[in-house]
Write an enzyme that holds these catalytic residues in place. Sequence first.
Site, mmCIF file in Angstrom:
data_model
loop_
_atom_site.group_PDB
_atom_site.id
_atom_site.type_symbol
_atom_site.label_atom_id
_atom_site.label_comp_id
_atom_site.label_asym_id
_atom_site.label_seq_id
_atom_site.Cartn_x
_atom_site.Cartn_y
_atom_site.Cartn_z
ATOM 1 N N GLY A 82 0.778 -1.242 0.000
ATOM 2 C CA GLY A 82 0.000 0.000 0.000
ATOM 3 C C GLY A 82 0.808 1.290 0.000
ATOM 4 C CD1 TRP A 84 4.164 2.711 -4.998
ATOM 5 C CD2 TRP A 84 3.193 2.750 -7.022
ATOM 6 N NE1 TRP A 84 5.137 2.477 -5.949
ATOM 7 C CE2 TRP A 84 4.573 2.501 -7.183
ATOM 8 C CE3 TRP A 84 2.376 2.806 -8.143
ATOM 9 C CZ2 TRP A 84 5.156 2.310 -8.449
ATOM 10 C CZ3 TRP A 84 2.942 2.617 -9.396
ATOM 11 C CH2 TRP A 84 4.325 2.379 -9.549
ATOM 12 C CG ASP A 101 -1.661 -6.862 -4.550
ATOM 13 O OD1 ASP A 101 -0.800 -6.051 -4.929
ATOM 14 O OD2 ASP A 101 -1.427 -8.094 -4.424
ATOM 15 C CG ASP A 117 -5.513 -12.877 -11.149
ATOM 16 O OD1 ASP A 117 -4.929 -11.911 -11.700
ATOM 17 O OD2 ASP A 117 -5.297 -14.063 -11.454
ATOM 18 C CG ASP A 142 5.147 -1.187 -8.204
ATOM 19 O OD1 ASP A 142 6.013 -1.352 -9.083
ATOM 20 O OD2 ASP A 142 5.419 -1.035 -6.989
ATOM 21 C CE LYS A 182 7.197 -3.824 -10.663
ATOM 22 N NZ LYS A 182 7.828 -3.592 -9.354
HETATM 23 C C1 LIG Z 1 5.975 -4.597 -6.112
HETATM 24 S S1 LIG Z 1 4.480 -5.060 -5.418
HETATM 25 C C2 LIG Z 1 3.597 -3.551 -5.322
HETATM 26 C C3 LIG Z 1 4.063 -2.614 -4.254
HETATM 27 C C4 LIG Z 1 3.146 -1.406 -4.104
HETATM 28 N N1 LIG Z 1 3.247 -0.530 -5.258
HETATM 29 C C5 LIG Z 1 3.419 -0.604 -2.875
HETATM 30 O O1 LIG Z 1 3.740 0.569 -2.994
HETATM 31 O O2 LIG Z 1 3.305 -1.130 -1.774
HETATM 32 C C6 LIG Z 1 3.678 -5.889 -6.744
HETATM 33 C C7 LIG Z 1 2.308 -6.399 -6.402
HETATM 34 O O3 LIG Z 1 1.673 -6.879 -7.602
HETATM 35 C C8 LIG Z 1 0.736 -7.842 -7.179
HETATM 36 N N2 LIG Z 1 0.247 -8.637 -8.307
HETATM 37 C C9 LIG Z 1 0.951 -9.476 -9.105
HETATM 38 N N3 LIG Z 1 0.137 -10.060 -9.986
HETATM 39 C C10 LIG Z 1 -1.111 -9.566 -9.778
HETATM 40 C C11 LIG Z 1 -2.387 -9.799 -10.369
HETATM 41 N N4 LIG Z 1 -2.527 -10.665 -11.365
HETATM 42 N N5 LIG Z 1 -3.458 -9.137 -9.889
HETATM 43 C C12 LIG Z 1 -3.323 -8.272 -8.844
HETATM 44 N N6 LIG Z 1 -2.134 -8.008 -8.243
HETATM 45 C C13 LIG Z 1 -1.046 -8.650 -8.694
HETATM 46 C C14 LIG Z 1 1.527 -8.662 -6.168
HETATM 47 O O4 LIG Z 1 0.668 -9.389 -5.317
HETATM 48 C C15 LIG Z 1 2.318 -7.574 -5.442
HETATM 49 O O5 LIG Z 1 1.691 -7.212 -4.229
#
Ligand SMILES: C[S@@+](CC[C@H](N)C(=O)[O-])C[C@H]1O[C@@H](n2cnc3c(N)ncnc32)[C@H](O)[C@@H]1O
Length: 226
Positions: A82, A84, A101, A117, A142, A182
């Site tokens: 969280g 961002w 997420d 998802d 992200d 990203k």
């Molecule tokens: C690098 S982290 C994000 C960090 C976030 N921007 C923050 O500031 O805390 C990437 C996130 O993408 C999520 N993610 C990956 N694939 C996903 C999907 N198909 N649907 C939703 N979230 C997904 C992961 O669970 C992970 O929490």
Amino acid sequence: MPKDPTNHKGGQRNLHIKVKTAKGRKASSTRWLQRQLNDPYVQRAHQEGFRSRAAYKIEEIDDKYKLITPTSTIIDLGAAPGGWLQIAKKRAPKGTIIGLDLLEIEPIDGVTTLQCDFTSDEGYAMLKDAIGDKKADLVISDMAPSSCGHAATDHLRIMAMCEMAFDFAKETLKPGGHFVAKVLQGGAEAQLLGQMKQQFSTVKHMKPHSSRKESSETYVVAMSLK
Ligand SMILES: C[S@@+](CC[C@H](N)C(=O)[O-])C[C@H]1O[C@@H](n2cnc3c(N)ncnc32)[C@H](O)[C@@H]1O
């Protein structure tokens, strides 16, 4: 006084912490722990109450490109834990903020969070439902699929995710809206980049200082949807 490497304005740097190896802990875990404990952005996030060091990435991107206004409607894809969302809420206190997420996101005052998802039909429908008739000013992603360790496959998977986020941004943003996602070093693939340049007035790549140098991630910033 040594400079604080995270704010470029000077300040005290913390001492280096050495982690001893422990029985039962893998060498890779010891290295991870050591890196976390000595990462100035992890320390700063902890001190400033941010949930992740990633918070500083969107802060730097917004400092440079001024994407967020106090009333912005912002959709954050892949938002856990969280960081961002915290920056989005801070910079758009009168805005509408929705984060999604796969993982549960601890509630944040005034922010709607969804656990689903993004790549599934159900997740997509949940998100569309939460947005309703509203159009967004900013879509930020992200999202990163978990690495399978095979660089070429990881690259394809993250680019597929970026493409889905781009499609979503196109149909959700207001004209003039912005999209941040990203991607991996080398930037967005030529074909996707070409499509972005057709849809947005300006497309840039940015690797924030807070993104680890050894990480191949970078961000594509697409501004002003036509
Ligand atoms: C690098 S982290 C994000 C960090 C976030 N921007 C923050 O500031 O805390 C990437 C996130 O993408 C999520 N993610 C990956 N694939 C996903 C999907 N198909 N649907 C939703 N979230 C997904 C992961 O669970 C992970 O929490």
